[in-house]
Design a protein around this motif. Structure first.
Motif, PDB file in Angstrom:
ATOM      1  N   MET A  13      -0.457   7.228   8.184  1.00  0.00           N
ATOM      2  CA  MET A  13      -1.357   7.943   7.292  1.00  0.00           C
ATOM      3  C   MET A  13      -0.844   9.377   7.166  1.00  0.00           C
ATOM      4  O   MET A  13      -0.525   9.999   8.162  1.00  0.00           O
ATOM      5  N   THR A  14      -0.770   9.880   5.957  1.00  0.00           N
ATOM      6  CA  THR A  14      -0.295  11.247   5.748  1.00  0.00           C
ATOM      7  C   THR A  14      -1.362  12.245   6.175  1.00  0.00           C
ATOM      8  O   THR A  14      -2.529  11.918   6.348  1.00  0.00           O
TER       9      THR A  14
ATOM     10  N   PRO B 137      -0.860  -3.865   2.119  1.00  0.00           N
ATOM     11  CA  PRO B 137      -0.146  -3.036   3.097  1.00  0.00           C
ATOM     12  C   PRO B 137       1.021  -2.248   2.482  1.00  0.00           C
ATOM     13  O   PRO B 137       1.276  -1.105   2.879  1.00  0.00           O
ATOM     14  N   VAL B 138       1.696  -2.844   1.524  1.00  0.00           N
ATOM     15  CA  VAL B 138       2.818  -2.152   0.879  1.00  0.00           C
ATOM     16  C   VAL B 138       2.293  -1.045  -0.031  1.00  0.00           C
ATOM     17  O   VAL B 138       2.866   0.054  -0.077  1.00  0.00           O
ATOM     18  N   ILE B 139       1.217  -1.307  -0.740  1.00  0.00           N
ATOM     19  CA  ILE B 139       0.601  -0.262  -1.573  1.00  0.00           C
ATOM     20  C   ILE B 139       0.192   0.906  -0.694  1.00  0.00           C
ATOM     21  O   ILE B 139       0.432   2.071  -1.023  1.00  0.00           O
TER      22      ILE B 139
ATOM     23  N   GLY C   3       0.965   6.394   1.243  1.00  0.00           N
ATOM     24  CA  GLY C   3       0.857   7.209   2.449  1.00  0.00           C
ATOM     25  C   GLY C   3      -0.510   7.140   3.099  1.00  0.00           C
ATOM     26  O   GLY C   3      -0.998   8.129   3.643  1.00  0.00           O
ATOM     27  N   THR C   4      -1.123   5.972   3.044  1.00  0.00           N
ATOM     28  CA  THR C   4      -2.451   5.816   3.615  1.00  0.00           C
ATOM     29  C   THR C   4      -2.514   4.491   4.368  1.00  0.00           C
ATOM     30  O   THR C   4      -1.488   3.897   4.675  1.00  0.00           O
ATOM     31  N   THR C   5      -3.704   4.032   4.658  1.00  0.00           N
ATOM     32  CA  THR C   5      -3.870   2.786   5.402  1.00  0.00           C
ATOM     33  C   THR C   5      -4.331   1.672   4.465  1.00  0.00           C
ATOM     34  O   THR C   5      -4.925   1.941   3.412  1.00  0.00           O
ATOM     35  N   PRO C   6      -4.103   0.418   4.856  1.00  0.00           N
ATOM     36  CA  PRO C   6      -4.623  -0.692   4.060  1.00  0.00           C
ATOM     37  C   PRO C   6      -6.147  -0.633   3.898  1.00  0.00           C
ATOM     38  O   PRO C   6      -6.664  -0.992   2.838  1.00  0.00           O
ATOM     39  N   ALA C   7      -6.853  -0.163   4.903  1.00  0.00           N
ATOM     40  CA  ALA C   7      -8.313  -0.069   4.810  1.00  0.00           C
ATOM     41  C   ALA C   7      -8.745   0.895   3.705  1.00  0.00           C
ATOM     42  O   ALA C   7      -9.730   0.649   2.997  1.00  0.00           O
TER      43      ALA C   7
END
Length: 87
Positions: free
Chosen positions: A1-2, A52-54, A59-63
């Motif tokens: 996560m950025t 997950p790739v998105i 620069g964030t989490t899948p959630a």
């Protein structure tokens, strides 16, 4: 996560008066609202439709990406799905 997304996540906890790990779903919702635009999502989703790739691209989490999708108005969700042809 950025760093930007970490700050937005903490902002979400501050906004809802929660802390990790309690109600991270609310913090993720706020993070998505503050950091992901439909244009940024679309750019990432056209490259690869997997959440997950998105998330990695943004620069964030899948959630947080899932929170973005879950909270889109139906017409915006349908438009993104139509444009990407993958959702």
């Amino acid at each position: 996560m950025t760093h930007q997304h970490q700050k937005a996540h903490q902002n979400g906890h501050d906004y809802y008066r929660t802390t990790c790990p309690d109600r991270c779903d609310l913090a993720d919702k706020r993070t998505a609202k503050l950091t992901i635009t439909p244009r940024a999502f679309l750019g990432a989703a056209i490259l690869d439709h997997r959440i997950p790739v998105i998330a990695e691209t943004l620069g964030t989490t899948p959630a947080v990406v899932q929170a973005f999708l879950d909270n889109l108005p139906p017409e915006e969700f349908r438009a993104l799905a139509r444009i990407t042809g993958r959702m």
